[in-house]
Scaffold this motif. Structure first.
Motif, PDB file in Angstrom:
ATOM      1  N   MET A 101       0.844  -1.195   0.000  1.00  0.00           N
ATOM      2  CA  MET A 101       0.000   0.000   0.000  1.00  0.00           C
ATOM      3  C   MET A 101       0.878   1.244   0.000  1.00  0.00           C
ATOM      4  SD  MET A 101      -2.973  -1.093   2.694  1.00  0.00           S
ATOM      5  CE  MET A 101      -3.815   0.463   2.521  1.00  0.00           C
ATOM      6  N   GLY A 102       0.409   2.242  -0.721  1.00  0.00           N
ATOM      7  CA  GLY A 102       1.161   3.488  -0.807  1.00  0.00           C
ATOM      8  C   GLY A 102       0.829   4.410   0.345  1.00  0.00           C
ATOM      9  N   ALA A 103       1.712   5.340   0.555  1.00  0.00           N
ATOM     10  CA  ALA A 103       1.494   6.313   1.622  1.00  0.00           C
ATOM     11  C   ALA A 103       0.435   7.324   1.194  1.00  0.00           C
ATOM     12  CB  ALA A 103       2.805   7.022   1.943  1.00  0.00           C
ATOM     13  N   LYS A 104      -0.359   7.748   2.140  1.00  0.00           N
ATOM     14  CA  LYS A 104      -1.381   8.747   1.837  1.00  0.00           C
ATOM     15  C   LYS A 104      -0.711  10.112   1.707  1.00  0.00           C
ATOM     16  CE  LYS A 104      -5.333   6.409   2.903  1.00  0.00           C
ATOM     17  NZ  LYS A 104      -6.672   6.469   2.411  1.00  0.00           N
ATOM     18  N   TYR A 105      -1.159  10.887   0.708  1.00  0.00           N
ATOM     19  CA  TYR A 105      -0.611  12.231   0.505  1.00  0.00           C
ATOM     20  C   TYR A 105      -1.427  13.223   1.321  1.00  0.00           C
ATOM     21  CZ  TYR A 105       0.273  16.737  -1.632  1.00  0.00           C
ATOM     22  OH  TYR A 105       0.576  18.050  -1.834  1.00  0.00           O
ATOM     23  N   LEU A 106      -0.764  13.885   2.251  1.00  0.00           N
ATOM     24  CA  LEU A 106      -1.420  14.926   3.031  1.00  0.00           C
ATOM     25  C   LEU A 106      -0.826  16.267   2.617  1.00  0.00           C
ATOM     26  CD1 LEU A 106      -1.397  13.221   6.555  1.00  0.00           C
ATOM     27  CD2 LEU A 106      -3.319  13.472   4.995  1.00  0.00           C
ATOM     28  N   PRO A 107      -1.618  17.118   1.953  1.00  0.00           N
ATOM     29  CA  PRO A 107      -1.081  18.406   1.518  1.00  0.00           C
ATOM     30  C   PRO A 107      -0.760  19.300   2.707  1.00  0.00           C
ATOM     31  CG  PRO A 107      -3.434  18.300   1.109  1.00  0.00           C
ATOM     32  CD  PRO A 107      -3.010  16.948   1.565  1.00  0.00           C
ATOM     33  N   THR A 108       0.371  19.979   2.615  1.00  0.00           N
ATOM     34  CA  THR A 108       0.760  20.901   3.671  1.00  0.00           C
ATOM     35  C   THR A 108      -0.023  22.195   3.511  1.00  0.00           C
ATOM     36  OG1 THR A 108       2.529  21.842   2.355  1.00  0.00           O
ATOM     37  CG2 THR A 108       3.100  19.946   3.714  1.00  0.00           C
ATOM     38  N   ILE A 109       0.085  23.076   4.489  1.00  0.00           N
ATOM     39  CA  ILE A 109      -0.587  24.374   4.418  1.00  0.00           C
ATOM     40  C   ILE A 109      -0.070  25.148   3.207  1.00  0.00           C
ATOM     41  CG2 ILE A 109      -0.865  26.598   5.587  1.00  0.00           C
ATOM     42  CD1 ILE A 109      -0.818  25.029   8.229  1.00  0.00           C
ATOM     43  N   LYS A 110       1.224  25.013   2.949  1.00  0.00           N
ATOM     44  CA  LYS A 110       1.828  25.684   1.795  1.00  0.00           C
ATOM     45  C   LYS A 110       1.200  25.181   0.494  1.00  0.00           C
ATOM     46  CE  LYS A 110       6.497  27.276   0.874  1.00  0.00           C
ATOM     47  NZ  LYS A 110       7.911  27.012   1.116  1.00  0.00           N
ATOM     48  N   ASP A 111       1.000  23.872   0.409  1.00  0.00           N
ATOM     49  CA  ASP A 111       0.358  23.290  -0.771  1.00  0.00           C
ATOM     50  C   ASP A 111      -1.080  23.770  -0.915  1.00  0.00           C
ATOM     51  OD1 ASP A 111       2.595  21.786  -1.491  1.00  0.00           O
ATOM     52  OD2 ASP A 111       1.954  20.063  -0.302  1.00  0.00           O
ATOM     53  N   GLN A 112      -1.798  23.854   0.196  1.00  0.00           N
ATOM     54  CA  GLN A 112      -3.192  24.284   0.153  1.00  0.00           C
ATOM     55  C   GLN A 112      -3.311  25.730  -0.291  1.00  0.00           C
ATOM     56  OE1 GLN A 112      -4.411  23.357   4.129  1.00  0.00           O
ATOM     57  NE2 GLN A 112      -4.930  21.242   3.633  1.00  0.00           N
ATOM     58  N   LYS A 113      -2.398  26.590   0.189  1.00  0.00           N
ATOM     59  CA  LYS A 113      -2.427  27.996  -0.205  1.00  0.00           C
ATOM     60  C   LYS A 113      -2.110  28.154  -1.686  1.00  0.00           C
ATOM     61  CE  LYS A 113      -1.414  30.147   4.229  1.00  0.00           C
ATOM     62  NZ  LYS A 113      -0.448  30.933   4.999  1.00  0.00           N
ATOM     63  N   ALA A 114      -1.136  27.378  -2.168  1.00  0.00           N
ATOM     64  CA  ALA A 114      -0.776  27.430  -3.583  1.00  0.00           C
ATOM     65  C   ALA A 114      -1.946  26.953  -4.444  1.00  0.00           C
ATOM     66  CB  ALA A 114       0.460  26.585  -3.836  1.00  0.00           C
ATOM     67  N   SER A 115      -2.629  25.916  -4.005  1.00  0.00           N
ATOM     68  CA  SER A 115      -3.779  25.398  -4.739  1.00  0.00           C
ATOM     69  C   SER A 115      -4.896  26.443  -4.788  1.00  0.00           C
ATOM     70  CB  SER A 115      -4.282  24.131  -4.068  1.00  0.00           C
ATOM     71  OG  SER A 115      -5.436  23.667  -4.710  1.00  0.00           O
ATOM     72  N   LEU A 116      -5.122  27.118  -3.679  1.00  0.00           N
ATOM     73  CA  LEU A 116      -6.151  28.145  -3.618  1.00  0.00           C
ATOM     74  C   LEU A 116      -5.830  29.297  -4.570  1.00  0.00           C
ATOM     75  CD1 LEU A 116      -8.765  28.935  -2.092  1.00  0.00           C
ATOM     76  CD2 LEU A 116      -7.307  30.187  -0.518  1.00  0.00           C
ATOM     77  N   ARG A 117      -4.557  29.720  -4.576  1.00  0.00           N
ATOM     78  CA  ARG A 117      -4.147  30.795  -5.493  1.00  0.00           C
ATOM     79  C   ARG A 117      -4.360  30.379  -6.944  1.00  0.00           C
ATOM     80  NH1 ARG A 117       0.363  31.402  -2.135  1.00  0.00           N
ATOM     81  NH2 ARG A 117       1.630  30.286  -3.650  1.00  0.00           N
ATOM     82  N   PHE A 118      -4.028  29.125  -7.262  1.00  0.00           N
ATOM     83  CA  PHE A 118      -4.202  28.629  -8.621  1.00  0.00           C
ATOM     84  C   PHE A 118      -5.678  28.617  -9.009  1.00  0.00           C
ATOM     85  CE2 PHE A 118      -4.932  25.052 -11.530  1.00  0.00           C
ATOM     86  CZ  PHE A 118      -4.173  25.486 -12.600  1.00  0.00           C
TER      87      PHE A 118
END
Length: 45
Positions: free
Chosen positions: A1-18
């Motif tokens: 089984m693969g590891a679950k990807y948990l987005p960091t706060i930095k990733d979430q902010k970048a996604s929101l900006r996009f």
């Protein structure tokens, strides 16, 4: 089984900006050419 990807706060902010760049929110400018409405005072007799 693969590891679950948990987005960091930095990733979430970048996604929101996009997302905001892809679908910008319409903003409404207040009309500046119209003079402010003045309330008329009742005439004193």
């Amino acid at each position: 089984m693969g590891a679950k990807y948990l987005p960091t706060i930095k990733d979430q902010k970048a996604s929101l900006r996009f997302q905001q760049k892809q679908h910008p929110l319409p903003f409404f400018k207040k009309p500046t050419s119209l003079p402010p409405v003045k309330k008329s005072k009742p005439k004193e007799a």
